[in-house]
Write a protein that holds these residues in place. Structure first.
Motif, short mmCIF file in Angstrom:
data_model
loop_
_atom_site.label_atom_id
_atom_site.label_comp_id
_atom_site.label_asym_id
_atom_site.label_seq_id
_atom_site.Cartn_x
_atom_site.Cartn_y
_atom_site.Cartn_z
N LYS A 42 0.80 -1.24 0.00
CA LYS A 42 0.00 0.00 0.00
C LYS A 42 0.83 1.28 0.00
O LYS A 42 0.32 2.33 -0.32
CB LYS A 42 -0.95 -0.01 1.20
CG LYS A 42 -0.25 0.06 2.54
CD LYS A 42 -1.25 -0.11 3.69
CE LYS A 42 -0.55 0.00 5.02
NZ LYS A 42 -1.42 -0.43 6.13
N TYR A 43 2.10 1.18 0.38
CA TYR A 43 2.93 2.39 0.44
C TYR A 43 3.59 2.72 -0.89
O TYR A 43 4.22 3.74 -1.01
CB TYR A 43 4.07 2.21 1.46
CG TYR A 43 3.67 1.65 2.80
CD1 TYR A 43 3.05 2.46 3.74
CD2 TYR A 43 3.93 0.32 3.12
CE1 TYR A 43 2.69 1.95 4.98
CE2 TYR A 43 3.58 -0.20 4.36
CZ TYR A 43 2.96 0.63 5.28
OH TYR A 43 2.62 0.12 6.52
N SER A 209 4.72 -5.74 10.41
CA SER A 209 6.18 -5.54 10.52
C SER A 209 6.66 -5.55 11.96
O SER A 209 7.71 -6.11 12.26
CB SER A 209 6.57 -4.21 9.87
OG SER A 209 6.44 -4.31 8.48
C1 LIG Z 1 -0.64 -1.61 6.38
C2 LIG Z 1 -1.17 -2.85 6.93
C3 LIG Z 1 -0.29 -3.90 7.27
C4 LIG Z 1 1.22 -3.79 7.15
O1 LIG Z 1 1.71 -2.96 8.13
P1 LIG Z 1 3.29 -2.74 8.34
O2 LIG Z 1 3.38 -2.32 9.75
O3 LIG Z 1 3.70 -1.70 7.37
O4 LIG Z 1 3.95 -4.03 8.10
C5 LIG Z 1 -0.84 -5.07 7.76
N1 LIG Z 1 -2.19 -5.22 7.89
C6 LIG Z 1 -3.05 -4.24 7.57
C7 LIG Z 1 -4.50 -4.48 7.74
C8 LIG Z 1 -2.57 -3.03 7.08
O5 LIG Z 1 -3.45 -2.06 6.76
#
Ligand SMILES: *Cc1c(COP(=O)(O)O)cnc(C)c1O
Length: 239
Positions: A42-43, A209
């Motif tokens: 998503k980033y 993460s």
């Molecule tokens: C963004 C997101 C993640 C990943 O998060 P990170 O901390 O960047 O690894 C996992 N699950 C959901 C539902 C997210 O929105």
């Protein structure tokens, strides 16, 4: 950062995360292949997401349906599987299902009904879904409350959907010990639901993460990892 450097950095991150996932699995008496890494893109742009796929990650997750459509249309590596990990608005279901993502974020009975209608129209294999549990007890967070999950499981899901398990997120700002306790609660909930309703909930989607090691300790089978995989590639303020 040049494309080459980005590719190298992402491949390094991917290998490091894979190693950590494998170590965590072994430490807790589990096999490495019991845990699937869903790379959360998503980033990043579709071009950067493609580099993660090229590094070997064949499960990609997006939290917004529109972003999933956009990336799924531009990345067409064979064997790639999409995962929708954020809230799915009912008016976005029709455009989402043809990509046949796993839907981790089933968070209301209304979504189940709407998904079932669209999945029946689409035909083919059932759509794989996970029920999102609200474990942090925070009423403002998404996810189903326990009574809603029990209500959903009290009758068979429509044939067009296949319930694979549960998804959960630790509450924002919880420390590692508290995250692990919350993940343990999800595992126990899975066991009691399986017993009570005679269903199989094989998959547990939990861990990101910052807490995937704790999630694997408590039985996660799908870890959703974003920022760790793009370290050194993202703009520092989004890391
Ligand atoms: C963004 C997101 C993640 C990943 O998060 P990170 O901390 O960047 O690894 C996992 N699950 C959901 C539902 C997210 O929105």
């Amino acid at each position: 950062m040049s494309e080459l450097n980005a590719a190298q950095r992402i491949a390094e991150n991917w290998n490091a995360v894979r190693q950590e996932v494998a170590d965590a699995a072994r430490l807790h008496g589990r096999r490495e292949d019991e845990v699937t890494i869903v790379g959360v893109t998503k980033y990043v742009t579709p071009e950067i997401a493609q580099l993660l796929v090229d590094a070997g990650c064949l499960h990609l997750g997006e939290n917004r349906p529109q972003m999933l459509w956009q990336k799924a249309e531009s990345i067409s590596t064979p064997g790639l599987r999409w995962h929708l990990i954020g809230h799915l608005q009912r008016n976005k279901i029709r455009r989402t299902l043809p990509f046949r993502p796993w839907i981790h974020s089933v968070d209301s009975e209304r979504v189940v009904e709407a998904l079932s209608v669209e999945a029946t129209q689409l035909g083919g294999e059932p759509i794989d879904v996970l029920l999102e549990v609200n474990i942090s007890g925070d009423a403002t967070k998404t996810g189903l409350a326990l009574n809603e999950i029990r209500h959903l499981l009290s009758k068979p899901l429509p044939d067009s959907l296949r319930c694979r398990g549960l998804m959960a997120m630790a509450g924002l700002g919880t420390d590692m010990d508290e995250s692990r306790r919350q993940f343990a609660n999800v595992r126990q909930l899975r066991e009691s639901l399986q017993q009570e309703f005679g269903v199989t909930l094989l998959e547990l989607s939990m861990g990101m993460s910052g807490d995937f090691v704790e999630a694997i300790a408590e039985g996660a089978t799908l870890v959703r990892i974003g920022s760790r995989l793009f370290e050194g590639v993202l703009d520092p303020k989004t890391e």
